[in-house]
Design a protein around this motif. Structure first.
Motif, mmCIF file in Angstrom:
data_model
loop_
_atom_site.group_PDB
_atom_site.id
_atom_site.type_symbol
_atom_site.label_atom_id
_atom_site.label_comp_id
_atom_site.label_asym_id
_atom_site.label_seq_id
_atom_site.Cartn_x
_atom_site.Cartn_y
_atom_site.Cartn_z
ATOM 1 N N PHE A 163 0.825 -1.131 0.006
ATOM 2 C CA PHE A 163 0.167 0.022 0.188
ATOM 3 C C PHE A 163 0.877 1.349 0.044
ATOM 4 N N GLU A 164 1.977 1.332 0.861
ATOM 5 C CA GLU A 164 2.861 2.249 0.796
ATOM 6 C C GLU A 164 3.598 2.636 -0.560
ATOM 7 N N LYS A 165 4.042 1.540 -1.113
ATOM 8 C CA LYS A 165 4.813 1.706 -2.257
ATOM 9 C C LYS A 165 3.905 1.788 -3.503
ATOM 10 N N GLY A 166 2.482 1.443 -3.400
ATOM 11 C CA GLY A 166 1.452 1.618 -4.345
ATOM 12 C C GLY A 166 1.295 3.289 -4.398
ATOM 13 N N GLY A 167 1.814 3.887 -3.429
ATOM 14 C CA GLY A 167 1.382 5.265 -3.580
ATOM 15 C C GLY A 167 2.027 6.070 -4.844
ATOM 16 N N VAL A 168 2.850 5.387 -5.333
ATOM 17 C CA VAL A 168 3.351 5.927 -6.643
ATOM 18 C C VAL A 168 2.509 5.867 -7.851
ATOM 19 N N ILE A 169 1.381 5.140 -7.779
ATOM 20 C CA ILE A 169 0.492 4.875 -8.809
ATOM 21 C C ILE A 169 -0.227 6.190 -8.968
ATOM 22 N N LYS A 170 -0.208 6.576 -10.185
ATOM 23 C CA LYS A 170 -0.747 7.919 -10.589
ATOM 24 C C LYS A 170 -1.971 7.917 -11.481
ATOM 25 N N GLU A 171 -2.886 9.010 -11.674
ATOM 26 C CA GLU A 171 -4.096 9.061 -12.234
ATOM 27 C C GLU A 171 -3.693 8.518 -14.032
ATOM 28 N N ASN A 172 -4.269 7.653 -14.462
ATOM 29 C CA ASN A 172 -4.318 7.590 -15.780
ATOM 30 C C ASN A 172 -2.770 7.309 -16.327
ATOM 31 N N THR A 173 -1.933 6.931 -15.438
ATOM 32 C CA THR A 173 -0.553 6.827 -15.836
ATOM 33 C C THR A 173 -0.083 5.066 -15.625
ATOM 34 N N PRO A 174 0.357 4.308 -16.272
ATOM 35 C CA PRO A 174 0.953 3.004 -16.601
ATOM 36 C C PRO A 174 1.846 2.780 -15.644
ATOM 37 N N CYS A 175 1.652 1.636 -14.689
ATOM 38 C CA CYS A 175 2.456 1.194 -13.623
ATOM 39 C C CYS A 175 2.979 -0.193 -13.985
ATOM 40 N N ILE A 176 4.155 -0.245 -14.114
ATOM 41 C CA ILE A 176 4.541 -1.711 -14.238
ATOM 42 C C ILE A 176 5.144 -2.355 -12.811
ATOM 43 N N ILE A 177 4.713 -3.573 -12.607
ATOM 44 C CA ILE A 177 5.064 -4.324 -11.454
ATOM 45 C C ILE A 177 5.916 -5.370 -11.896
ATOM 46 N N GLY A 178 7.138 -5.157 -11.224
ATOM 47 C CA GLY A 178 8.183 -6.123 -11.646
ATOM 48 C C GLY A 178 7.898 -7.619 -11.239
ATOM 49 N N THR A 179 7.638 -7.990 -9.935
ATOM 50 C CA THR A 179 7.427 -9.272 -9.210
ATOM 51 C C THR A 179 6.170 -9.312 -8.610
ATOM 52 N N THR A 180 5.337 -10.058 -8.585
ATOM 53 C CA THR A 180 4.136 -10.199 -7.768
ATOM 54 C C THR A 180 3.932 -11.229 -6.883
ATOM 55 N N ARG A 181 2.788 -11.110 -5.834
ATOM 56 C CA ARG A 181 2.667 -11.939 -5.088
ATOM 57 C C ARG A 181 1.065 -11.789 -5.016
ATOM 58 N N GLU A 182 0.365 -13.055 -4.441
ATOM 59 C CA GLU A 182 -0.905 -12.773 -4.755
ATOM 60 C C GLU A 182 -1.564 -11.741 -3.784
ATOM 61 N N ASP A 183 -1.002 -11.604 -2.430
ATOM 62 C CA ASP A 183 -1.485 -10.543 -1.606
ATOM 63 C C ASP A 183 -1.276 -9.335 -2.057
#
Length: 405
Positions: A183-203
Motif C-alpha cells: 500500500f505504501e509503495k503503491g502510492g506512486v501509482i498515479k492517475e491514468n499513468t501506466p504502472c509496471i509491477i516487476g514481481t508479484t505476490r497474490e496478496d
C-alpha cells in the motif's frame, strides 16, 4: 562557505534517514510541497519515470537511464543513498552534479531550509529537481527514497511508474506485512499513468489492482511480458529480474511515443556501469583472491546473493559483514553459508549494529568468526587470511560496502 562546508551542513543540520532511522522519517509531504512552491515547482517542468520497490529499484533506475542515454536523450538520474560521494545521488548522463551547483543551491536556499525545518532528503530532492530543470534534461529517472506514498519524490507526475517488488524491509516504518508495504509503495501509482509491477505476490497484487482501479491506471505485470534476454555488465543473478522490469518499462515508453530502438536497449544494458557509474551491485573489486561486494541487506536480496555466492568456485569463502540496528537478523541468518569464515564489523554510522552484537546473533549458526571494531580492520584481516583461490564477500549493509569502496 565552501562546498565541503555545505555538504557537512546538509548532513548534520537536519534529519537524515541513513544516519538516524525512523525518527528522520516524515509522515506527510507538506514540507516537500512547501519547498516545491519555493522553487517554482520544478517537478512540473521535466518528464520523469518514478521507480519504487523493496529491492532492485536502484539497479532498475540505472538500467533505464543507460538505455535512454543510448537512445540519445539527456537523462537525469536521482538515486539514494550514495556510497562515496554525495553527488552520486544526482547525475545527468552519468556525470555527477557539480560541486559549484550544490554550494550555490545550499547557500541560496539556506534561510528557507532553516525556517521550514526541512529534512536532508527533502532538500536533496529539491536540489535534484531544480538541477534537472536548469540543465534542460529530456527525462529523469527518479528512485523513491523510502516507501512511496509519503516519499518526497512523490510529487512527480511521471510518464510511467514502476514498483519492482515487495519484501519485508523497513517494517518499523512501512508496516509489518506485505500488504501494508504494498500500500505504501503503491502510492506512486498515479492517475491514468501506466504502472509496471516487476514481481508479484497474490496478496500484494490485490493491493496494486485496487489502487490502480481507483486511479484508472493501467497495471502492467512484467512477469507476463515476453522479452529478449540481453547481456548486461551487471553480474548479479538478481539483475535478470530487474532487466525484465526495465524492458517492460521501456516498452511502455515506446507506446507513449519515446524513440527507443532495439539497439539502444542492447547497448544500454551492456553499458550500464559505463553510462551511469553504478557501483556496489555484485561488484568485483579484485582477483587472487576474488573480492565481491554487494549492497543486498534484506531477506529477499540476500537470499539471491548468498545463492550466487555458493555457486562461485572457491576454495574458501570469507565474509566481511556488518549491519544496521533495525534489521531482523534472526530472519536472515540461515541464508548465510555456515562453512564460511566471518569477520564481523561495525560501519562508521550512528545506526550501525555493534559487531559484538552481530556476532552474538550468528555464533550458533556458523563455525568460524572474529569481531572487529571497523570495516577496514575486518577487510584487511580477510585479505591477509585468504588464499588466491578464495572469495571474500563484503556486505550486509550499504555502509559496509561504501567503506570498502
Amino acid at each position: 562557505m565552501t562546498y565541503q562546508e555545505a555538504i557537512d551542513w546538509l548532513f548534520v543540520q537536519f534529519p537524515m534517514y541513513q544516519k538516524q532511522g525512523k525518527k528522520a522519517y516524515k509522515a506527510d509531504l507538506n514540507n516537500t510541497l512547501l519547498l516545491a512552491k519555493h522553487l517554482n515547482n520544478p517537478e512540473t517542468k521535466f518528464k520523469s519515470i518514478h521507480v519504487a520497490g523493496t529491492n532492485g529499484k536502484g539497479s532498475t533506475s540505472h538500467m533505464l537511464a543507460s538505455i535512454l542515454q543510448e537512445a540519445g536523450y539527456k537523462v537525469g538520474l536521482y538515486t539514494s543513498p550514495h556510497l562515496k560521494d554525495f553527488r552520486e545521488r544526482i547525475r545527468i548522463n552519468g556525470e555527477m552534479i557539480p560541486q559549484s551547483y550544490v554550494l550555490d543551491f545550499v547557500t541560496s536556499n539556506m534561510l528557507f531550509f532553516q525556517q521550514e525545518h526541512l529534512s536532508f532528503f527533502e532538500m536533496t530532492v529539491g536540489m535534484a529537481f531544480q538541477y534537472f530543470v536548469d540543465e534542460d534534461i529530456d527525462i529523469a529517472v527518479v528512485e523513491v527514497g523510502l516507501g512511496g506514498r509519503l516519499d518526497s519524490t512523490n510529487i512527480l507526475s511521471p510518464e510511467i511508474s514502476i514498483i519492482t517488488n515487495i519484501g519485508l524491509d523497513h517494517t518499523n516504518i512501512l508496516g509489518n506485512t506485505h500488504e501494508k508495504i504494498a500500500f505504501e509503495k503503491g502510492g506512486v501509482i498515479k492517475e491514468n499513468t501506466p504502472c509496471i509491477i516487476g514481481t508479484t505476490r497474490e496478496d500484494t497484487l490485490l493491493v496494486f489492482e485496487k489502487l490502480a482501479e481507483e486511479k484508472k491506471a493501467p497495471l502492467v505485470l512484467a512477469e507476463k511480458q515476453l522479452y529478449k534476454n540481453y547481456d548486461t555488465d551487471l553480474l548479479g543473478h538478481y539483475q535478470r529480474e530487474n532487466m525484465r522490469t526495465t524492458i517492460t518499462g521501456i516498452q511502455e515508453l515506446i507506446k507513449k511515443g519515446w524513440s527507443i530502438e532495439e539497439k539502444h536497449i542492447e547497448q544500454g544494458l551492456t553499458h550500464v556501469i559505463k553510462n551511469t557509474r553504478l557501483q556496489g551491485r555484485w561488484q568485483q573489486l579484485q582477483i587472487n583472491p576474488t573480492v565481491i561486494c554487494d549492497t543486498a541487506h534484506n531477506k529477499e536480496g540476500l537470499s539471491i546473493t548468498m545463492n550466487q555466492l555458493r555457486q562461485e568456485a572457491a576454495h574458501r569463502i570469507h565474509m566481511v559483514i556488518g549491519m544496521v540496528n533495525d534489521k531482523n537478523i534472526e530472519s536472515i541468518i540461515d541464508l548465510f553459508p555456515k562453512e564460511a569464515t566471518y569477520y564481523f564489523c561495525q560501519p562508521n554510522n550512528s545506526r550501525a549494529l555493534p559487531a559484538i552484537s552481530l556476532a552474538e546473533s550468528f555464533k550458533n549458526s556458523i563455525r568460524d568468526y572474529s569481531v572487529y571494531s571497523s570495516v577496514y580492520e575486518a577487510y584487511q584481516k580477510a585479505l591477509k587470511n585468504a588464499d588466491k583461490e578464495d572469495i571474500i564477500y563484503v556486505g550486509g549493509s550499504t555502509f559496509v560496502v561504501a567503506e570498502v569502496l
